[in-house]
Design a protein around this motif. Structure first.
Motif, PDB file in Angstrom:
ATOM      1  N   ALA A 117       0.706  -1.265   0.142  1.00 36.43           N
ATOM      2  CA  ALA A 117      -0.151  -0.001  -0.070  1.00 36.43           C
ATOM      3  C   ALA A 117       0.794   1.173   0.090  1.00 36.43           C
ATOM      4  O   ALA A 117       0.596   2.371  -0.556  1.00 36.43           O
ATOM      5  CB  ALA A 117      -0.900  -0.097   1.204  1.00 36.43           C
ATOM      6  N   SER A 118       2.109   1.226   0.601  1.00 33.44           N
ATOM      7  CA  SER A 118       3.243   2.144   0.473  1.00 33.44           C
ATOM      8  C   SER A 118       3.634   2.458  -0.839  1.00 33.44           C
ATOM      9  O   SER A 118       3.977   3.826  -1.211  1.00 33.44           O
ATOM     10  CB  SER A 118       4.136   2.003   1.687  1.00 33.44           C
ATOM     11  N   TYR A 119       4.454   1.347  -1.228  1.00 35.18           N
ATOM     12  CA  TYR A 119       5.201   1.409  -2.265  1.00 35.18           C
ATOM     13  C   TYR A 119       4.622   0.939  -3.811  1.00 35.18           C
ATOM     14  O   TYR A 119       5.198   1.215  -4.872  1.00 35.18           O
ATOM     15  CB  TYR A 119       6.431   0.667  -2.078  1.00 35.18           C
ATOM     16  N   GLY A 120       3.362   0.008  -3.633  1.00 31.66           N
ATOM     17  CA  GLY A 120       2.691  -0.240  -4.891  1.00 31.66           C
ATOM     18  C   GLY A 120       1.981   0.766  -5.863  1.00 31.66           C
ATOM     19  O   GLY A 120       2.179   0.885  -6.898  1.00 31.66           O
ATOM     20  N   SER A 121       1.492   1.696  -5.125  1.00 29.07           N
ATOM     21  CA  SER A 121       1.144   2.800  -6.132  1.00 29.07           C
ATOM     22  C   SER A 121       1.076   4.200  -5.058  1.00 29.07           C
ATOM     23  O   SER A 121       1.309   4.367  -3.862  1.00 29.07           O
ATOM     24  CB  SER A 121      -0.683   2.694  -6.122  1.00 29.07           C
ATOM     25  N   SER A 122       1.280   5.306  -5.931  1.00 30.97           N
ATOM     26  CA  SER A 122       1.590   6.411  -5.059  1.00 30.97           C
ATOM     27  C   SER A 122       0.136   7.074  -4.623  1.00 30.97           C
ATOM     28  O   SER A 122       0.556   7.608  -3.659  1.00 30.97           O
ATOM     29  CB  SER A 122       2.006   7.611  -6.376  1.00 30.97           C
ATOM     30  N   ASN A 123      -1.033   6.533  -4.947  1.00 33.28           N
ATOM     31  CA  ASN A 123      -2.108   6.933  -4.309  1.00 33.28           C
ATOM     32  C   ASN A 123      -3.050   5.805  -4.565  1.00 33.28           C
ATOM     33  O   ASN A 123      -3.788   6.150  -5.507  1.00 33.28           O
ATOM     34  CB  ASN A 123      -2.443   8.323  -4.880  1.00 33.28           C
ATOM     35  N   TYR A 124      -3.274   4.765  -3.709  1.00 26.52           N
ATOM     36  CA  TYR A 124      -3.884   3.854  -4.135  1.00 26.52           C
ATOM     37  C   TYR A 124      -5.493   4.034  -3.769  1.00 26.52           C
ATOM     38  O   TYR A 124      -6.262   3.539  -4.776  1.00 26.52           O
ATOM     39  CB  TYR A 124      -3.705   2.769  -3.314  1.00 26.52           C
ATOM     40  N   ILE A 125      -5.931   5.025  -3.378  1.00 22.97           N
ATOM     41  CA  ILE A 125      -7.249   5.527  -3.020  1.00 22.97           C
ATOM     42  C   ILE A 125      -7.804   6.067  -4.497  1.00 22.97           C
ATOM     43  O   ILE A 125      -8.864   5.597  -5.094  1.00 22.97           O
ATOM     44  CB  ILE A 125      -7.582   6.532  -2.069  1.00 22.97           C
ATOM     45  N   MET A 126      -6.879   6.933  -5.202  1.00 24.66           N
ATOM     46  CA  MET A 126      -7.339   7.263  -6.320  1.00 24.66           C
ATOM     47  C   MET A 126      -7.238   6.322  -7.371  1.00 24.66           C
ATOM     48  O   MET A 126      -8.319   6.229  -8.220  1.00 24.66           O
ATOM     49  CB  MET A 126      -6.361   8.560  -6.672  1.00 24.66           C
ATOM     50  N   ALA A 127      -6.579   5.513  -7.490  1.00 23.41           N
ATOM     51  CA  ALA A 127      -6.344   4.388  -8.231  1.00 23.41           C
ATOM     52  C   ALA A 127      -7.451   3.581  -8.307  1.00 23.41           C
ATOM     53  O   ALA A 127      -8.094   3.187  -9.292  1.00 23.41           O
ATOM     54  CB  ALA A 127      -4.961   3.599  -7.956  1.00 23.41           C
ATOM     55  N   ILE A 128      -8.077   3.074  -7.149  1.00 25.81           N
ATOM     56  CA  ILE A 128      -9.133   2.402  -6.920  1.00 25.81           C
ATOM     57  C   ILE A 128     -10.409   3.218  -7.380  1.00 25.81           C
ATOM     58  O   ILE A 128     -11.359   2.477  -8.027  1.00 25.81           O
ATOM     59  CB  ILE A 128      -9.482   1.928  -5.417  1.00 25.81           C
ATOM     60  N   THR A 129     -10.497   4.636  -7.045  1.00 26.23           N
ATOM     61  CA  THR A 129     -11.744   5.261  -7.564  1.00 26.23           C
ATOM     62  C   THR A 129     -11.757   5.271  -8.961  1.00 26.23           C
ATOM     63  O   THR A 129     -12.925   5.193  -9.811  1.00 26.23           O
ATOM     64  CB  THR A 129     -11.573   6.613  -6.995  1.00 26.23           C
ATOM     65  N   GLN A 130     -10.715   5.607  -9.890  1.00 22.37           N
ATOM     66  CA  GLN A 130     -10.644   5.797 -11.340  1.00 22.37           C
ATOM     67  C   GLN A 130     -10.948   4.329 -11.932  1.00 22.37           C
ATOM     68  O   GLN A 130     -11.639   4.261 -12.951  1.00 22.37           O
ATOM     69  CB  GLN A 130      -9.253   6.114 -11.649  1.00 22.37           C
ATOM     70  N   LEU A 131     -10.312   3.256 -11.415  1.00 20.53           N
ATOM     71  CA  LEU A 131     -10.529   1.912 -11.652  1.00 20.53           C
ATOM     72  C   LEU A 131     -12.051   1.488 -11.684  1.00 20.53           C
ATOM     73  O   LEU A 131     -12.750   0.879 -12.697  1.00 20.53           O
ATOM     74  CB  LEU A 131      -9.768   0.828 -11.117  1.00 20.53           C
ATOM     75  N   ALA A 132     -12.772   2.031 -10.611  1.00 21.30           N
ATOM     76  CA  ALA A 132     -14.136   1.622 -10.277  1.00 21.30           C
ATOM     77  C   ALA A 132     -14.919   2.276 -11.471  1.00 21.30           C
ATOM     78  O   ALA A 132     -15.762   1.630 -11.735  1.00 21.30           O
ATOM     79  CB  ALA A 132     -14.701   1.958  -8.998  1.00 21.30           C
ATOM     80  N   GLN A 133     -14.702   3.545 -11.836  1.00 17.67           N
ATOM     81  CA  GLN A 133     -15.311   4.280 -12.693  1.00 17.67           C
ATOM     82  C   GLN A 133     -15.150   3.855 -14.197  1.00 17.67           C
ATOM     83  O   GLN A 133     -16.294   3.514 -14.948  1.00 17.67           O
ATOM     84  CB  GLN A 133     -15.039   5.803 -12.723  1.00 17.67           C
ATOM     85  N   THR A 134     -14.116   3.359 -14.383  1.00 14.90           N
ATOM     86  CA  THR A 134     -13.676   2.904 -15.868  1.00 14.90           C
ATOM     87  C   THR A 134     -14.496   1.701 -16.072  1.00 14.90           C
ATOM     88  O   THR A 134     -15.062   1.174 -17.012  1.00 14.90           O
ATOM     89  CB  THR A 134     -12.297   2.737 -16.020  1.00 14.90           C
ATOM     90  N   THR A 135     -14.518   0.834 -15.106  1.00 19.52           N
ATOM     91  CA  THR A 135     -15.050  -0.644 -14.984  1.00 19.52           C
ATOM     92  C   THR A 135     -16.541  -0.532 -15.067  1.00 19.52           C
ATOM     93  O   THR A 135     -17.225  -1.226 -15.849  1.00 19.52           O
ATOM     94  CB  THR A 135     -14.668  -1.377 -13.910  1.00 19.52           C
ATOM     95  N   LEU A 136     -17.055   0.504 -14.298  1.00 16.73           N
ATOM     96  CA  LEU A 136     -18.665   0.820 -14.349  1.00 16.73           C
ATOM     97  C   LEU A 136     -19.081   1.053 -15.609  1.00 16.73           C
ATOM     98  O   LEU A 136     -20.209   0.668 -16.045  1.00 16.73           O
ATOM     99  CB  LEU A 136     -18.994   1.659 -13.073  1.00 16.73           C
ATOM    100  N   ARG A 137     -18.338   1.976 -16.218  1.00 14.59           N
ATOM    101  CA  ARG A 137     -18.841   2.309 -17.638  1.00 14.59           C
ATOM    102  C   ARG A 137     -18.632   1.110 -18.596  1.00 14.59           C
ATOM    103  O   ARG A 137     -19.562   1.199 -19.373  1.00 14.59           O
ATOM    104  CB  ARG A 137     -17.636   3.490 -17.861  1.00 14.59           C
ATOM    105  N   SER A 138     -17.689   0.436 -18.438  1.00 11.43           N
ATOM    106  CA  SER A 138     -17.516  -0.846 -19.425  1.00 11.43           C
ATOM    107  C   SER A 138     -18.580  -1.559 -19.078  1.00 11.43           C
ATOM    108  O   SER A 138     -19.144  -2.161 -20.094  1.00 11.43           O
ATOM    109  CB  SER A 138     -16.163  -1.665 -19.296  1.00 11.43           C
TER     110      SER A 138
END
Length: 322
Positions: free
Chosen positions: A102-123
């Motif tokens: 969670a510290s080193y896998g992504s610079s901001n995992y919260i934003m990554a989860i939010t963006q991925l949720a939006q793109t997946t939902l649109r698909s």
């Protein structure tokens, strides 16, 4: 060396020790994890409780909570398969399972989860028609969770579930849907009313038929009862007549027996003679009253001879057989 400095040196030592002491001890709360770096590199993850660090060498680089975190996904416009716009928003529930990733896998995992949720939902919504999006909410949530969980492994995050909060179509679609719902409800109301009338007519016909059946059965039972009553009455009447005849016969037999017994007694013949003479005279008197025609014996004056002839018959019957 300055005498004042020497006098203050122990105090400085004490201050440095206190500072080092505060820097060395760290308390981690429950359900939290601290990521420690030593000289700029990852060193370890501190568990809840009291932990000791080397001041100015070790530092706490990241702090993570291990509790389940709800994350609101901003609303967005999605286009369905039949080219209808939907405004969709939802909420994600996730949990940090690996503080290091969670510290080193992504610079901001919260934003990554939010963006991925939006793109997946649109698909996902783009592959469905408008009506299906309202019916298949559980399927949409399941697909989004599966996609997020697969990607979030490298971020040290576990996506637990995703829930769609609102699906808002345009106002024109809402009005047409409302009109469709109203028409459908009116249709169901008319069908229900016709079914009610049909059932009512069936019940009335069944009731009338049942009443006629009951009436016919009652009439048949009444006829049977009347026939049985008449039959029982005839039987009772016949039994009464038979009983009356039997009683008359018994009375006549009893009378004859008594006459026979009276003849055996002394003076019985004289009594019978007197009785026959009385009946003879009574019979002629009745004939004179009831008819203008009078039947007379050949010898009216010789009534005594007739009586004596009757007595001879009685005496002949009383003689014992030879």
């Amino acid at each position: 060396m300055d005498l004042g400095f020497l006098l203050n040196f122990p105090l400085l030592i004490l201050i440095v020790v206190v500072v080092f002491g505060f820097k060395s001890f760290t308390v981690v709360p429950q359900q939290e994890a601290y990521v420690v770096e030593r000289l700029g590199r990852f060193y370890k993850v501190l568990n809840p409780g009291l932990n000791i660090l080397i001041p100015f060498i070790d530092r706490i680089a990241y702090k993570h909570t291990l509790k389940e975190i709800p994350l609101d996904v901003p609303s967005q416009v999605c286009i369905t398969r039949d080219n209808t716009q939907l405004t969709v928003d939802g909420i994600i529930y996730f949990q940090v399972t690996d503080p290091k990733l969670a510290s080193y896998g992504s610079s901001n995992y919260i934003m990554a989860i939010t963006q991925l949720a939006q793109t997946t939902l649109r698909s996902v919504i783009g592959r469905m028609e408008l009506d299906k999006t309202f019916e298949e909410r559980d399927e949409i949530n399941s697909i989004v969770v599966s996609a997020l969980d697969e990607a979030a492994i490298s971020w040290g995050v576990k996506v637990l579930r995703y829930e769609i909060k609102d699906l808002i179509p345009p106002q024109e679609i809402l009005r047409s849907m409302q009109a469709q719902i109203t028409a459908e409800r009116e249709k169901r109301a008319r069908i229900a009313e016709s079914e009610g009338r049909k059932i009512e007519q069936i019940n009335l016909a069944s009731g009338q038929r049942e009443a006629e059946i009951q009436q016919s059965e009652g009439e048949a039972q009444a006829a049977i009862n009347a026939s049985n009553g008449e039959k029982i009455a005839r039987i009772n009447h016949a039994q009464g007549e038979a009983e009356a005849l039997r009683l008359v016969a018994e009375a006549n037999a009893d009378a004859i027996r008594k006459i026979a017994e009276a003849l055996q007694n002394p003076g019985g013949n004289q009594a019978v003679n007197l009785k026959i003479a009385e009946q003879y005279v009574e019979a002629f008197s009745k004939l004179a009253k009831e008819s203008n025609t009078l039947i007379m014996p050949a010898n009216v004056a010789d009534i005594g001879s007739l009586v004596s002839a009757g007595l001879k018959i009685v005496e002949g019957n009383n003689k014992p057989a030879q």
